[in-house]
Design a protein around this motif. Structure first.
Motif, PDB file in Angstrom:
ATOM      1  N   PHE A 195       0.787  -1.233   0.000  1.00 16.35           N
ATOM      2  CA  PHE A 195       0.000   0.000   0.000  1.00 16.35           C
ATOM      3  C   PHE A 195       0.822   1.288   0.000  1.00 16.35           C
ATOM      4  CE2 PHE A 195      -2.786  -3.189   2.046  1.00 16.35           C
ATOM      5  CZ  PHE A 195      -3.839  -3.156   1.133  1.00 16.35           C
ATOM      6  N   ARG A 240       3.998   2.528  -4.423  1.00 16.11           N
ATOM      7  CA  ARG A 240       3.058   2.610  -5.536  1.00 16.11           C
ATOM      8  C   ARG A 240       3.558   1.915  -6.792  1.00 16.11           C
ATOM      9  NH1 ARG A 240      -1.452   3.753  -2.868  1.00 16.11           N
ATOM     10  NH2 ARG A 240      -1.186   5.543  -1.473  1.00 16.11           N
ATOM     11  N   ARG A 282      -8.735  -1.951  -4.400  1.00 12.09           N
ATOM     12  CA  ARG A 282      -8.434  -0.619  -3.847  1.00 12.09           C
ATOM     13  C   ARG A 282      -9.674   0.256  -3.748  1.00 12.09           C
ATOM     14  NH1 ARG A 282      -4.600  -3.695  -3.216  1.00 12.09           N
ATOM     15  NH2 ARG A 282      -2.439  -2.968  -3.126  1.00 12.09           N
ATOM     16  N   LEU A 303     -10.966   0.390  -0.216  1.00 15.23           N
ATOM     17  CA  LEU A 303     -10.280   1.343   0.656  1.00 15.23           C
ATOM     18  C   LEU A 303     -10.780   2.761   0.398  1.00 15.23           C
ATOM     19  CD1 LEU A 303      -6.608  -0.013   0.346  1.00 15.23           C
ATOM     20  CD2 LEU A 303      -8.408  -0.698   1.946  1.00 15.23           C
ATOM     21  N   GLU A 304     -10.970   3.086  -0.879  1.00 17.80           N
ATOM     22  CA  GLU A 304     -11.485   4.422  -1.209  1.00 17.80           C
ATOM     23  C   GLU A 304     -12.892   4.617  -0.656  1.00 17.80           C
ATOM     24  OE1 GLU A 304     -11.247   4.696  -5.404  1.00 17.80           O
ATOM     25  OE2 GLU A 304      -9.041   4.664  -5.482  1.00 17.80           O
TER      26      GLU A 304
END
Length: 289
Positions: free
Chosen positions: A98, A101, A187, A190-191
């Motif tokens: 995480f 990148r 992901r 998570l957003e």
């Protein structure tokens, strides 16, 4: 008829595909385990093994307080190492998955983690001795800095040294499955958690950790099985002052007490299988496989 013929062909093809692996497992895993179980019921003396069917080896092992203390000591090492490697493995995997990148950077850093495995376990363990010794690099540095006045005795040939060596040897086995699991996390979840007002801590505990359970379970199986069966680490890093089940079995083999060693191996295998079954009951890893 054509449908039956096609079904038969598929069954034959499936059998042919599975047969080589099944044969390898039977020859190199199942048969040796059966031999160990059979020999565990044999009798022996100082010069020979006597074919028989008796439970003396098991009663001698399970009725001995030394054996129970050895198993408890091995379980203590296993729980401590599991806890330490889980925390370290999760942190390293989290940073790689995480915080980094670039996929290239992730790959490079992961390969860096594997560099120590290019050398043998024994060499990596021995490398700790000049560092942790009474007059080793760490003690010498601390004395020169004035932080201590006497060398720290607990650093080497102690439980601390054993746990440190285990952690050094097996943390990567926890990092790899956790990292693999984290890379599969969508992901967008998570957003969505962040957009819903969840902070970093809440996102970690409600999204990342639950979705990483299968990786933690697989890593736990690796670490538990390897620590429970290890013997050379305890022998070297404790200076022969500590014991483990693997070391006890090794000593019995060295003394030509093969039936007793086989009995302890069967008991150890049973304990490990129970621990693995408990892990699998808690976490379903089928989706990871």
């Amino acid at each position: 008829m054509k449908a039956d013929g096609a079904a038969m062909q598929r069954r034959v093809l499936t059998f042919m595909q599975a047969a080589p692996l099944a044969a390898i497992l039977i020859v190199f895993l199942l048969l040796p385990m059966c031999v160990i179980v059979v020999v565990s019921f044999f009798d022996y003396n100082s010069v020979q093994i006597i074919p028989a069917f008796e439970f003396t080896n098991y009663t001698d092992a399970l009725a001995s307080s030394v054996t129970w203390e050895t198993y408890l000591n091995t379980l203590r090492y296993t729980l401590i190492v599991w806890a330490v490697t889980t925390v370290l493995g999760f942190i390293v995997a989290y940073v790689l998955a995480f915080e980094i990148r670039s996929r290239t950077a992730q790959l490079v850093l992961f390969l860096v983690c594997t560099v120590p495995f290019l050398t043998s376990n024994i060499i990596r363990m021995i490398s700790w001795i000049p560092f942790l010794g009474r007059e080793g690099l760490l003690n010498s540095t601390l004395i020169k800095l004035g932080l201590i006045h006497q060398p720290l005795e607990f650093l080497l040939f102690s439980d601390f040294a054993v746990v440190l060596a285990y952690t050094h040897l097996y943390t990567l086995f926890m990092v790899t499955p956790i990292f693999n699991t984290m890379m599969r996390i969508d992901r967008r979840l998570l957003e969505a958690a962040i957009d819903g007002g969840a902070g970093w801590g809440r996102t970690l505990t409600t999204v990342i950790i639950p979705l990483s359970k299968s990786g933690i379970a697989i890593g736990s199986i690796f670490v538990v099985t390897m620590v429970m069966g290890d013997f050379i680490t305890v022998r070297l890093m404790s200076g022969g002052q500590r014991s483990s089940v693997g070391l006890m079995i090794s000593n019995q083999i060295s003394s030509l007490q093969y039936p007793a060693a086989c009995a302890n191996a069967v008991v150890l295998l049973s304990v490990v299988l129970i621990m693995i079954a408990a892990i699998l009951r808690i976490v379903d890893i089928r989706k990871e496989l």
